[in-house]
Structures are given as structure tokens and as C-alpha cells.
Design a protein around this motif. Structure first.
Motif, short mmCIF file in Angstrom:
data_model
loop_
_atom_site.label_atom_id
_atom_site.label_comp_id
_atom_site.label_asym_id
_atom_site.label_seq_id
_atom_site.Cartn_x
_atom_site.Cartn_y
_atom_site.Cartn_z
N GLN A 1 0.46 -0.94 -0.07
CA GLN A 1 -0.05 -0.53 0.09
C GLN A 1 1.40 1.43 -0.03
O GLN A 1 0.49 2.42 0.15
N GLY A 2 1.47 0.74 0.59
CA GLY A 2 2.99 2.44 0.33
C GLY A 2 2.34 2.97 2.00
O GLY A 2 2.70 4.57 2.47
N HIS A 3 1.90 2.53 2.50
CA HIS A 3 1.48 3.09 3.46
C HIS A 3 2.27 2.30 5.39
O HIS A 3 1.81 1.21 5.56
N VAL A 4 3.40 3.26 5.60
CA VAL A 4 4.52 2.35 6.24
C VAL A 4 3.72 1.97 7.81
O VAL A 4 3.38 2.73 8.31
N ASP A 5 4.26 1.09 7.93
CA ASP A 5 3.86 0.89 9.55
C ASP A 5 4.54 1.13 10.68
O ASP A 5 4.54 0.94 12.12
N GLY A 6 5.88 1.34 10.88
CA GLY A 6 6.91 1.82 11.45
C GLY A 6 8.51 1.74 10.65
O GLY A 6 8.26 1.66 10.25
N THR A 7 9.40 1.79 11.13
CA THR A 7 10.88 1.79 11.74
C THR A 7 11.35 0.23 12.11
O THR A 7 11.55 0.25 13.06
N GLY A 8 12.56 -0.22 11.22
CA GLY A 8 13.09 -1.19 12.05
C GLY A 8 14.95 -0.27 11.59
O GLY A 8 14.78 0.28 10.70
N THR A 9 15.73 -1.42 12.41
CA THR A 9 17.06 -0.75 12.01
C THR A 9 18.08 -1.66 11.57
O THR A 9 17.91 -3.35 12.42
N ILE A 10 18.76 -2.32 11.00
CA ILE A 10 19.56 -3.31 10.02
C ILE A 10 20.46 -3.23 10.83
O ILE A 10 21.31 -2.60 11.84
N VAL A 11 20.63 -4.38 12.14
CA VAL A 11 21.53 -4.40 12.78
C VAL A 11 23.17 -5.58 12.68
O VAL A 11 23.55 -4.79 12.95
N GLU A 12 22.84 -6.47 11.29
CA GLU A 12 23.76 -6.71 10.98
C GLU A 12 24.24 -7.82 9.23
O GLU A 12 22.54 -7.65 8.96
N ARG A 13 24.84 -7.30 8.88
CA ARG A 13 25.14 -7.70 7.33
C ARG A 13 26.06 -9.29 7.02
O ARG A 13 27.10 -8.76 7.29
N THR A 14 25.27 -10.13 6.89
CA THR A 14 26.52 -10.94 6.55
C THR A 14 26.45 -11.18 4.73
O THR A 14 25.58 -12.31 4.07
N LEU B 1 20.73 -5.87 -4.70
CA LEU B 1 21.59 -5.50 -3.69
C LEU B 1 22.63 -4.32 -4.35
O LEU B 1 22.85 -2.97 -4.09
N ALA B 2 22.38 -4.58 -5.83
CA ALA B 2 23.07 -3.17 -6.92
C ALA B 2 21.91 -2.45 -7.36
O ALA B 2 21.99 -1.00 -7.18
N LEU B 3 20.63 -1.96 -6.97
CA LEU B 3 19.54 -1.42 -7.89
C LEU B 3 19.16 -0.31 -6.61
O LEU B 3 17.12 0.01 -6.83
N THR B 4 18.58 -1.13 -5.40
CA THR B 4 18.27 -0.36 -4.40
C THR B 4 19.34 0.02 -2.98
O THR B 4 20.07 -0.37 -2.84
N THR B 5 18.78 1.03 -1.99
CA THR B 5 19.18 1.25 -1.44
C THR B 5 19.27 0.39 -0.28
O THR B 5 20.67 0.85 0.66
N LEU B 6 18.92 -0.90 -0.93
CA LEU B 6 19.28 -2.18 0.74
C LEU B 6 20.48 -2.59 0.16
O LEU B 6 21.10 -3.21 1.15
N GLY B 7 21.64 -2.51 -0.61
CA GLY B 7 23.22 -2.73 -0.66
C GLY B 7 23.87 -1.65 -0.25
O GLY B 7 24.98 -1.57 -0.64
N ILE B 8 23.91 -0.51 -0.06
CA ILE B 8 24.05 0.58 0.66
C ILE B 8 24.07 1.25 2.55
O ILE B 8 24.75 1.65 2.83
N LYS B 9 22.36 0.40 2.79
CA LYS B 9 22.83 0.41 3.87
C LYS B 9 23.25 0.10 4.93
O LYS B 9 23.79 -1.50 4.67
N GLN B 10 24.26 0.57 5.80
CA GLN B 10 24.70 -0.52 7.31
C GLN B 10 24.35 -0.49 8.41
O GLN B 10 23.40 0.31 8.88
N PRO B 11 24.91 -0.87 9.10
CA PRO B 11 24.19 -0.98 10.45
C PRO B 11 24.09 0.12 11.07
O PRO B 11 24.43 0.67 11.25
N GLY B 12 22.51 -0.16 11.87
CA GLY B 12 22.21 1.08 12.34
C GLY B 12 21.38 2.43 11.88
O GLY B 12 21.02 3.15 11.97
N ASP B 13 21.56 2.08 10.54
CA ASP B 13 19.96 2.17 9.55
C ASP B 13 18.85 2.41 10.14
O ASP B 13 18.99 1.10 9.38
N PRO B 14 18.31 3.65 9.94
CA PRO B 14 16.42 3.06 10.19
C PRO B 14 16.47 2.50 8.25
O PRO B 14 16.84 3.13 7.49
N VAL B 15 15.35 2.30 8.74
CA VAL B 15 14.91 1.28 7.16
C VAL B 15 12.91 1.89 7.48
O VAL B 15 12.56 1.54 8.97
#
Length: 211
Positions: free
Chosen positions: A99-112, A164-178
């Protein structure tokens, strides 16, 4: 209505602080090629209304409620953003109903990192945990994804090279909100089941009064 399949990696051009609101100018040549005043464009999963377009850019006003519930308030000129136009009726549903109606924000914890993909762990707000299930769908910054693991306070997702190449999820780092949007069908089911229990209790009370 969107599908969570990002069309373009756009960029914030300008942000105007309006006190209890903000006006964003964003660059997105693909999503603006047929956009006009009043159309909708999802920005990091947030449905915004186009005010005007010019030379591959568009302007959108963001209300205080949206700034409070999403991570858009943290955007600044130069920030990269995921952009998607609404789905067309009769078109393919490549992701899931968004819907494009955000329910809340999370935080990236780690990337493996893996050999062909990357596993990302995202901290999950407690009120949203009941809507997130293993192999279910969730939207992260406007990207339709499948949940790998689901816990009470986090979930994990696997990102393929294209994501990873075509969205911001490729550059988000631990601690960043989503921005997070859970499956709307789960919320409707919960509401209907709860309403059904209430209706049954009310009906029983009425019948008892009639005796």
C-alpha cells in the motif's frame, strides 16, 4: 497500490523544512516519464503524491504523520531512495500487494555476505512481530522481500545481487533505519477474527437478555 518491485534508484535533490511538514524534490527520470500532478510514487516504500514534475524530477509534500512514522525525515540532499510507480490494473504482480503505508521503522543490525547473496538482519518493533512469519512477505524501504527467519524482535532477509545493485538495501549499513510495511492481508485477517469473536459475544448477550 504497489508491488514492492523497485523501478529506479533515485536521489533527493532538495528538502524544504515547513515546520510540521516538509517538501521534497527528488530525481527519478524513469518514474517521472509519465507522472503528472496528483499521481502517486512510492519513496522508500512511502506513498507520496506528486505536486509537480520537471526535467526528470518531482516534488512531493510530506506531512508530519509521515515524517513521524517513517525514516523520510532523515533524508537529506544526496540521499539515495527507492522509487516505484503504482501498479497498473491488468499488469503482473511481481512482488506482493503493497500500500505504501508504512507501519513502522526497523534498524539494520548486521549484514552477512555470502557467495551469491547477502543475509541482512533487521531489528523489528514489537507491535509488528505478530505479522512477520517465516517465508512470508514484508516490504523493507519499499522492496518486496521474503522473510527467511522471524523472531520476536528481528527478522532476516536474503538479498540477491540485483537487489543489492539496484536498491538502497545495497548501501544501508548497521544502525541505519528502514521503513517497514507488513502484509496488509495479515492485518485484515486479525481484525476480522477479532471482530468475529466480539460479534459472537454480543449476539450471545442479546439472546440471554431475550430469555
Amino acid at each position: 497500490m504497489f508491488t514492492g518491485i523497485v523501478e529506479e534508484l533515485g536521489e533527493v535533490v532538495a528538502v524544504e523544512d515547513l515546520g510540521d511538514a516538509a517538501r521534497f524534490r527528488l530525481r527519478g527520470p524513469v518514474v517521472t516519464e509519465d507522472a503528472k500532478h496528483g499521481d502517486s510514487i512510492a519513496v522508500n516504500g512511502v506513498c507520496l503524491t506528486v505536486v509537480d514534475t520537471e526535467d526528470g524530477e518531482f516534488t512531493a509534500d510530506v506531512m508530519a504523520e509521515t515524517l513521524h512514522r517513517s525514516s523520510l525525515g532523515a533524508l537529506a540532499p544526496g540521499s539515495r531512495v527507492n522509487l516505484e510507480r503504482p501498479m497498473a490494473l491488468g499488469g503482473r504482480l511481481g512482488g506482493h500487494l503493497v500500500q505504501g503505508h508504512v507501519d513502522g521503522t526497523g534498524t539494520i543490525v548486521e549484514r552477512t555476505p555470502g557467495e551469491h547473496w547477502e543475509v541482512v538482519k533487521v531489528a523489528l518493533p514489537a507491535p509488528l512481530a505478530r505479522y512477520v512469519v517465516e517465508k512470508g512477505s514484508i516490504t523493507v524501504d519499499g522492496v518486496s522481500l521474503t522473510v527467511v527467519d522471524a523472531a520476536d524482535d528481528y527478522f532476516t532477509i536474503s538479498l540477491i545481487p540485483t537487489t543489492l545493485a539496484l536498491t538502497t538495501l545495497g548501501i544501508k549499513q548497521p544502525g541505519d533505519p528502514v521503513n517497514l510495511e507488513v502484509d496488509v492481508l495479515a492485518k485484515y485477517v486479525e481484525r476480522l477474527l477479532g471482530r468475529g469473536e466480539t460479534d459472537a459475544a454480543d449476539l450471545a448477550e442479546v439472546k440471554e437478555m431475550d430469555r
